[in-house]
Design a protein around this motif. Structure first.
Motif, short mmCIF file in Angstrom:
data_model
loop_
_atom_site.label_atom_id
_atom_site.label_comp_id
_atom_site.label_asym_id
_atom_site.label_seq_id
_atom_site.Cartn_x
_atom_site.Cartn_y
_atom_site.Cartn_z
N ILE A 1 0.71 -1.34 0.00
CA ILE A 1 -0.04 0.00 -0.18
C ILE A 1 0.83 1.40 -0.05
O ILE A 1 0.42 2.32 -0.74
CB ILE A 1 -0.92 -0.17 1.05
CG1 ILE A 1 -2.16 -1.00 0.84
CG2 ILE A 1 -1.57 1.47 1.38
CD1 ILE A 1 -3.24 -1.31 2.14
N PRO A 2 1.87 1.36 0.93
CA PRO A 2 2.74 2.66 0.68
C PRO A 2 3.46 2.79 -0.62
O PRO A 2 3.73 3.90 -0.85
CB PRO A 2 3.83 2.14 1.73
CG PRO A 2 3.36 1.15 2.59
CD PRO A 2 2.60 0.53 1.86
N GLN A 3 3.01 1.81 -1.78
CA GLN A 3 3.66 2.31 -3.00
C GLN A 3 2.77 3.06 -3.69
O GLN A 3 2.93 3.88 -4.83
CB GLN A 3 4.10 0.93 -3.80
CG GLN A 3 4.94 -0.23 -3.22
CD GLN A 3 6.08 0.47 -2.39
OE1 GLN A 3 6.73 1.31 -3.24
NE2 GLN A 3 6.27 0.36 -1.37
N SER B 1 -2.81 10.23 -2.76
CA SER B 1 -4.24 10.55 -2.62
C SER B 1 -4.97 9.03 -2.81
O SER B 1 -6.31 8.83 -2.34
CB SER B 1 -4.54 11.17 -3.88
OG SER B 1 -4.30 10.43 -5.25
N LEU B 2 -4.16 8.18 -3.06
CA LEU B 2 -4.69 6.75 -2.77
C LEU B 2 -4.69 6.06 -1.48
O LEU B 2 -5.00 5.05 -0.92
CB LEU B 2 -4.51 5.91 -4.06
CG LEU B 2 -5.30 6.15 -5.19
CD1 LEU B 2 -4.76 5.32 -6.48
CD2 LEU B 2 -6.86 5.69 -5.10
N ARG B 3 -3.39 6.08 -0.94
CA ARG B 3 -2.72 5.39 0.10
C ARG B 3 -3.56 5.34 1.27
O ARG B 3 -3.91 4.05 1.76
CB ARG B 3 -1.21 6.03 0.58
CG ARG B 3 -0.23 4.82 1.36
CD ARG B 3 1.04 5.64 1.50
NE ARG B 3 1.71 6.31 0.01
CZ ARG B 3 2.36 7.09 -0.15
NH1 ARG B 3 2.75 7.83 1.09
NH2 ARG B 3 3.03 7.22 -1.10
N GLY B 4 -4.25 6.24 1.61
CA GLY B 4 -4.95 6.12 2.85
C GLY B 4 -6.14 5.61 2.72
O GLY B 4 -6.73 4.66 3.38
N GLY C 1 3.52 3.97 -9.11
CA GLY C 1 3.09 3.38 -7.69
C GLY C 1 1.92 2.49 -7.84
O GLY C 1 1.99 1.36 -7.07
N ILE C 2 0.90 2.85 -8.73
CA ILE C 2 0.04 1.73 -8.79
C ILE C 2 0.19 0.48 -9.53
O ILE C 2 -0.05 -0.58 -9.09
CB ILE C 2 -1.38 2.35 -9.53
CG1 ILE C 2 -1.86 3.75 -8.83
CG2 ILE C 2 -2.34 1.15 -9.80
CD1 ILE C 2 -3.23 4.26 -9.59
N ARG C 3 1.21 0.59 -10.41
CA ARG C 3 1.63 -0.71 -11.13
C ARG C 3 2.31 -1.43 -9.94
O ARG C 3 2.34 -2.85 -10.11
CB ARG C 3 2.50 -0.15 -12.35
CG ARG C 3 1.75 -0.03 -13.51
CD ARG C 3 2.66 -0.01 -14.65
NE ARG C 3 1.99 -0.02 -16.01
CZ ARG C 3 2.46 -0.41 -17.07
NH1 ARG C 3 3.79 -0.87 -17.04
NH2 ARG C 3 1.74 -0.33 -18.12
N ASN C 4 3.34 -0.81 -9.27
CA ASN C 4 4.06 -1.66 -8.21
C ASN C 4 3.07 -2.27 -7.10
O ASN C 4 3.51 -3.51 -6.63
CB ASN C 4 4.97 -0.70 -7.49
CG ASN C 4 6.53 -0.48 -8.16
OD1 ASN C 4 6.90 -1.54 -8.97
ND2 ASN C 4 6.88 0.67 -8.42
N PHE C 5 2.36 -1.61 -6.76
CA PHE C 5 1.22 -2.05 -5.76
C PHE C 5 0.56 -3.33 -6.34
O PHE C 5 0.43 -4.27 -5.74
CB PHE C 5 -0.03 -1.14 -5.45
CG PHE C 5 -1.20 -1.44 -4.80
CD1 PHE C 5 -1.02 -1.86 -3.58
CD2 PHE C 5 -2.39 -1.76 -5.39
CE1 PHE C 5 -2.20 -2.28 -2.69
CE2 PHE C 5 -3.52 -2.43 -4.89
CZ PHE C 5 -3.50 -2.47 -3.61
#
Length: 353
Positions: free
Chosen positions: A29-31, A35-38, A272-276
């Motif tokens: 999730i930290p990746q 605006s999406l992490r939380g 970041g979303i891709r890594n998640f």
């Protein structure tokens, strides 16, 4: 204290709860973008609360059904979470981990965070929790060591516990980015399969631990041709169990390939979303390979991937997250030796188009 006077958890406090109940999501999730992490962390914690109710052996089936329904209503702001948390928490037995017990106690403060999100985000989370709560309650009513009836029943179970999460994440990603929203049709077509690939890997890894809790999520029709009675799996021939596992590994392999296609449909600039997504896929593929190589395993720890493997996977994916051809190559190498992907049967349970 009434729901109206509950103070929301801070981002740090929410993260502490996340670390306590899931090392994997605490890593991935930290990746995500700020605006999406939380919101994704919050959504995961709410889903975990459903899991906690469903997994608690001290609760009767009627209690689980009632509490899940009321919790879904609380997420939709139709039930007082303060009263609900105060009612459930004392009933949790030692089978519930301390971190899960603390999460239940903090339910009102977790939901206070949810209330601060945009309407579209709240709707996506509420739908996910409601469908998950309803579906899991249905399966709890018939859960036992005899397993599920067939592959379609397993598909339905995976939809309720994971596929619907894939849909929720897709809604949140599309709300986050107009560029991602343009890929909504493709992403929604693959979202359920993405969730099922991860869930089936966990089901296969946790076969024996689940049995110790009195449940089995394997499909009977997959194992019947090899003479395996899932109700007496402990005494079945290892080669016969392995033959059934081969079929399910092939199904999971197919879904994980869809998960990769899902990730490649996300614009490259959203690294970041891709890594998640990629980190979860990478760990699932490596776990699936270990299960395939040790089909006679009798405990999840025997097929658990090492921390070194996790570090190497993360490092490789960081370097290739925006390079589609390299990601396809890495997936092929990681999936080497797995049974061929079984033909895909598209989800028919979703209410989303």
């Amino acid at each position: 204290m009434s729901a109206a006077t509950v103070t929301a958890l801070s981002a740090e406090q929410q993260n502490t709860l996340l670390v306590g109940v899931s090392r994997t999501f605490a890593l991935t999730i930290p990746q995500l973008p700020d605006s999406l992490r939380g919101v994704v962390a919050n959504a995961y914690l709410l889903c975990r609360l459903v899991d906690t109710i469903e997994d608690e052996p001290a609760l009767s089936l009627d209690q689980k059904r009632d509490y899940c329904s009321r919790f879904a209503a609380a997420v939709g702001d139709r039930e007082d979470p303060v009263a609900l948390a105060a009612q459930i928490t004392p009933l949790l037995s030692d089978s519930t981990l301390p971190a899960e017990r603390e999460l239940m106690r903090q339910m009102p403060r977790v939901l206070a965070i949810t209330r601060g999100y945009r309407p579209a985000q709240q709707l996506a989370i509420e739908r996910c929790v409601r469908i998950m709560a309803e579906g899991m309650a249905q399966f709890q009513a018939t859960a036992g060591l005899a397993g599920l009836s067939d592959q379609p029943a397993l598909d339905r179970y995976c939809y309720y516990v994971a596929g619907v999460v894939g849909e929720m994440l897709t809604e949140l990603f599309c709300d986050h980015s107009p560029e991602i929203a343009r890929q909504r049709e493709t992403l929604m077509r693959l979202a359920v399969s993405f969730g099922q690939g991860l869930q089936m890997t966990n089901i296969l890894k946790d076969i024996w631990e689940d049995r110790s809790r009195g449940v089995c999520w394997l499909p009977r029709t997959t194992f019947a041709p090899t003479g395996v009675d899932l109700g007496d799996l402990e005494n079945a021939r290892k080669d016969a169990i392995g033959a059934g596992l081969e079929e399910l590994i092939g199904v999971a392999h197919r879904h994980l390939r869809d998960a990769l296609d899902y990730t490649l449909a996300i614009p490259r600039q959203e690294a970041g979303i891709r890594n998640f997504c990629l980190w979860a896929i990478g760990m699932a593929v490596l776990t699936l390979r270990r299960i395939n190589e040790h089909r006679d395993f009798r405990a999840g720890d025997e097929v658990k991937i090492s921390r070194r493997s996790v570090r190497l996977t993360v490092a490789a994916l960081r370097l290739t997250a925006t390079r589609d051809s390299a990601l396809k190559l890495l997936f092929g190498l990681a999936a080497r030796g797995l049974p061929p992907p079984r033909p895909q049967i598209r989800d028919s349970f979703s209410t989303l188009s």
